[in-house]
Design a protein around this motif. Structure first.
Motif, PDB file in Angstrom:
ATOM      1  N   HIS A   6       0.836  -1.207   0.000  1.00  0.00           N
ATOM      2  CA  HIS A   6       0.000   0.000   0.000  1.00  0.00           C
ATOM      3  C   HIS A   6       0.866   1.249   0.000  1.00  0.00           C
ATOM      4  N   GLU A  53      -3.698   3.758   2.040  1.00  0.00           N
ATOM      5  CA  GLU A  53      -3.971   3.911   3.473  1.00  0.00           C
ATOM      6  C   GLU A  53      -3.968   5.405   3.794  1.00  0.00           C
ATOM      7  N   HIS A  77       4.388   7.170   3.212  1.00  0.00           N
ATOM      8  CA  HIS A  77       5.256   5.988   3.100  1.00  0.00           C
ATOM      9  C   HIS A  77       4.793   5.034   2.005  1.00  0.00           C
ATOM     10  N   GLU A 127       7.964   0.942   4.565  1.00  0.00           N
ATOM     11  CA  GLU A 127       7.372   0.028   5.561  1.00  0.00           C
ATOM     12  C   GLU A 127       7.456  -1.386   4.998  1.00  0.00           C
TER      13      GLU A 127
HETATM   14 ZN    ZN Z   1       1.282   1.683   6.131  1.00  0.00          ZN
END
Ligand code: ZN
Length: 133
Positions: A6, A53, A77, A127
């Motif tokens: 994501h 997200e 991110h 991430e």
């Molecule tokens: Zn995330």
């Protein structure tokens, strides 16, 4: 790493941004979740294999609040799906990369996650995320 799991976007007002992204993507969000430990409220969208997200701070010292104060709203991110987050942390540390989380922690959307130091990845906050079984 397998694929982009994501993209995280820091927002000031998650209701407003949710309706913008519903318009934009043509789908409704499928999940809303508060991650107390991170001080964030999240909303997820899915289009094909990709997720977006949205992240809103729930407290002033949340990393998202700090990010928005410094840089304003926007891309926060990129999350990559990995099979084994612990193994990935070990592999990257061995190569000299710094991790913000040396032990994986629970993230939103049923994931085990770890963040890398953005200074070590061309200014992008990365991430690593593994599906929690
Ligand atoms: Zn995330």
């Amino acid at each position: 790493m397998n694929h982009i799991e994501h993209i995280g976007i820091a927002v000031k007002n998650i209701e407003e941004s949710t309706s913008i992204f519903e318009d934009l993507l043509g789908v409704a969000s499928y999940k809303e979740e508060i991650v107390e430990s991170e001080g964030v409220r999240t909303v997820f969208f899915k289009i094909g294999e990709s997720k977006i997200e949205l992240l809103e701070a729930t407290k002033d010292d949340s990393p998202i609040a700090k990010f928005i104060n410094k840089r304003g709203e926007g891309m926060h991110h990129i999350a990559f799906a990995v099979d084994d987050v612990k193994k990935e942390i070990k592999r990257l540390k061995k190569k000299g990369y710094r991790l913000l989380n040396e032990t994986p922690k629970n993230g939103a959307d049923n994931k085990l996650i770890a963040f890398m130091h953005p200074k070590d990845s061309s200014g992008v906050l990365v991430e690593l995320c593994q599906e929690r079984k």
